[in-house]
Design a protein around this motif. Structure first.
Motif, PDB file in Angstrom:
ATOM      1  N   CYS A 153       2.321  -5.498   7.984  1.00 17.00           N
ATOM      2  CA  CYS A 153       3.599  -4.877   8.362  1.00 17.00           C
ATOM      3  C   CYS A 153       4.128  -3.990   7.232  1.00 17.00           C
ATOM      4  O   CYS A 153       4.001  -4.330   6.055  1.00 17.00           O
ATOM      5  CB  CYS A 153       4.595  -5.993   8.663  1.00 17.00           C
ATOM      6  N   TYR A 205       7.075  -3.576   6.353  1.00 17.75           N
ATOM      7  CA  TYR A 205       8.210  -4.209   5.661  1.00 17.75           C
ATOM      8  C   TYR A 205       7.773  -5.294   4.681  1.00 17.75           C
ATOM      9  O   TYR A 205       8.592  -5.813   3.932  1.00 17.75           O
ATOM     10  CB  TYR A 205       9.177  -4.829   6.685  1.00 17.75           C
ATOM     11  N   CYS A 231      10.299  -9.685   2.869  1.00 20.04           N
ATOM     12  CA  CYS A 231      10.431  -8.838   4.067  1.00 20.04           C
ATOM     13  C   CYS A 231      11.556  -7.836   3.852  1.00 20.04           C
ATOM     14  O   CYS A 231      12.718  -8.237   3.677  1.00 20.04           O
ATOM     15  CB  CYS A 231      10.711  -9.688   5.299  1.00 20.04           C
ATOM     16  N   LEU A 286      12.755  -5.756   6.012  1.00 14.79           N
ATOM     17  CA  LEU A 286      13.644  -5.642   7.173  1.00 14.79           C
ATOM     18  C   LEU A 286      14.678  -6.772   7.169  1.00 14.79           C
ATOM     19  O   LEU A 286      15.880  -6.534   7.312  1.00 14.79           O
ATOM     20  CB  LEU A 286      12.826  -5.697   8.470  1.00 14.79           C
TER      21      LEU A 286
HETATM   22  S1  SF4 Z   1       8.980 -10.927   9.136  1.00 16.35           S
HETATM   23 FE1  SF4 Z   1       9.360  -8.909   8.172  1.00 16.35          FE
HETATM   24  S2  SF4 Z   1       7.470  -8.467   7.041  1.00 16.35           S
HETATM   25 FE2  SF4 Z   1       6.992 -10.086   8.524  1.00 16.35          FE
HETATM   26  S3  SF4 Z   1       6.206  -8.968  10.285  1.00 16.35           S
HETATM   27 FE3  SF4 Z   1       8.389  -9.356  10.647  1.00 16.35          FE
HETATM   28  S4  SF4 Z   1       9.413  -7.504   9.913  1.00 16.35           S
HETATM   29 FE4  SF4 Z   1       7.351  -7.499   9.067  1.00 16.35          FE
END
Ligand code: SF4
Length: 200
Positions: free
Chosen positions: A166, A168, A178, A180
């Motif tokens: 991801c 983030y 993370c 986000l």
């Molecule tokens: S928790 Fe945060 S880093 Fe993990 S997949 Fe979801 S948005 Fe992405």
């Protein structure tokens, strides 16, 4: 020396070989449970997987192409299953506003009626896990998420909506972060299938 995990001398003297074979046994149990549910509902295993996936994911993921990637099978195989599910009245096709060449798959009212029973096909696998202490579950999840990440880096499995793929996600000295959620993620917070995932 034969280092195959199926060489019993190797397997019985090597913990990683034993674990490899144990994972195969667990995956076999998963396949058997899925088949049992498929027979009960006169569906194929992949048809059940499509219904379960569509029920729990955003519509942008519910396309033939995405499902083919998700289950590592051809688009033609997914299309055949979709045709069969349509003829059984369990799904509907919706217009894909982002791509007029494809369509979105959605559960019909009949599909929604049976989804609770389909969803629980793996329940018997989660029962023994629920019997483990929280500490053991945390340790197991830490090991499994690391193995999944390594298999992904070796292009062996896909990791479509997991934190490690991801945009983030950041590795930080304390562990994981993370961007986000704007918070540190403990190992138990690492998600395998996150609704907010955005591919790097
Ligand atoms: S928790 Fe945060 S880093 Fe993990 S997949 Fe979801 S948005 Fe992405």
């Amino acid at each position: 020396m034969n280092e195959s995990v199926y060489n019993l001398d190797n397997q019985n003297s090597n913990l990683s070989s034993k674990i490899t074979v144990a994972l195969e046994r667990i995956s076999e149990a998963y396949r058997v449970l899925l088949w049992e549910k498929a027979k009960e509902f006169k569906l194929s295993p992949i048809q059940i997987q499509i219904l379960v996936f569509v029920n729990s994911h955003k519509s942008k993921y519910c396309t033939v192409s995405y499902l083919a990637d998700e289950y590592n099978i051809t688009k033609a195989t997914i299309s055949d299953s979709v045709k069969s599910l349509l003829s059984k009245g369990l799904i509907e096709k919706l217009t894909n506003e982002n791509d007029t060449r494809s369509y979105i798959i959605s559960l019909s009212d009949s599909g929604k009626k049976i989804i609770t029973e389909l969803n629980n096909y793996s329940m018997e696998l989660s029962n023994p896990l629920n019997d483990l202490s929280i500490e053991k579950q945390e340790s197991l999840w830490g090991s499994l998420s690391e193995i999944i990440s390594k298999l992904y880096n070796s292009n062996i499995i896909s990791m479509q909506r997991m934190c490690f793929s991801c945009k983030y996600y950041k590795q930080v000295p304390e562990g994981h972060y993370c961007g986000l959620l704007e918070k540190e993620l403990k190992t138990i917070d690492i998600r395998l299938d996150c609704p907010e995932h955005d591919r790097k």
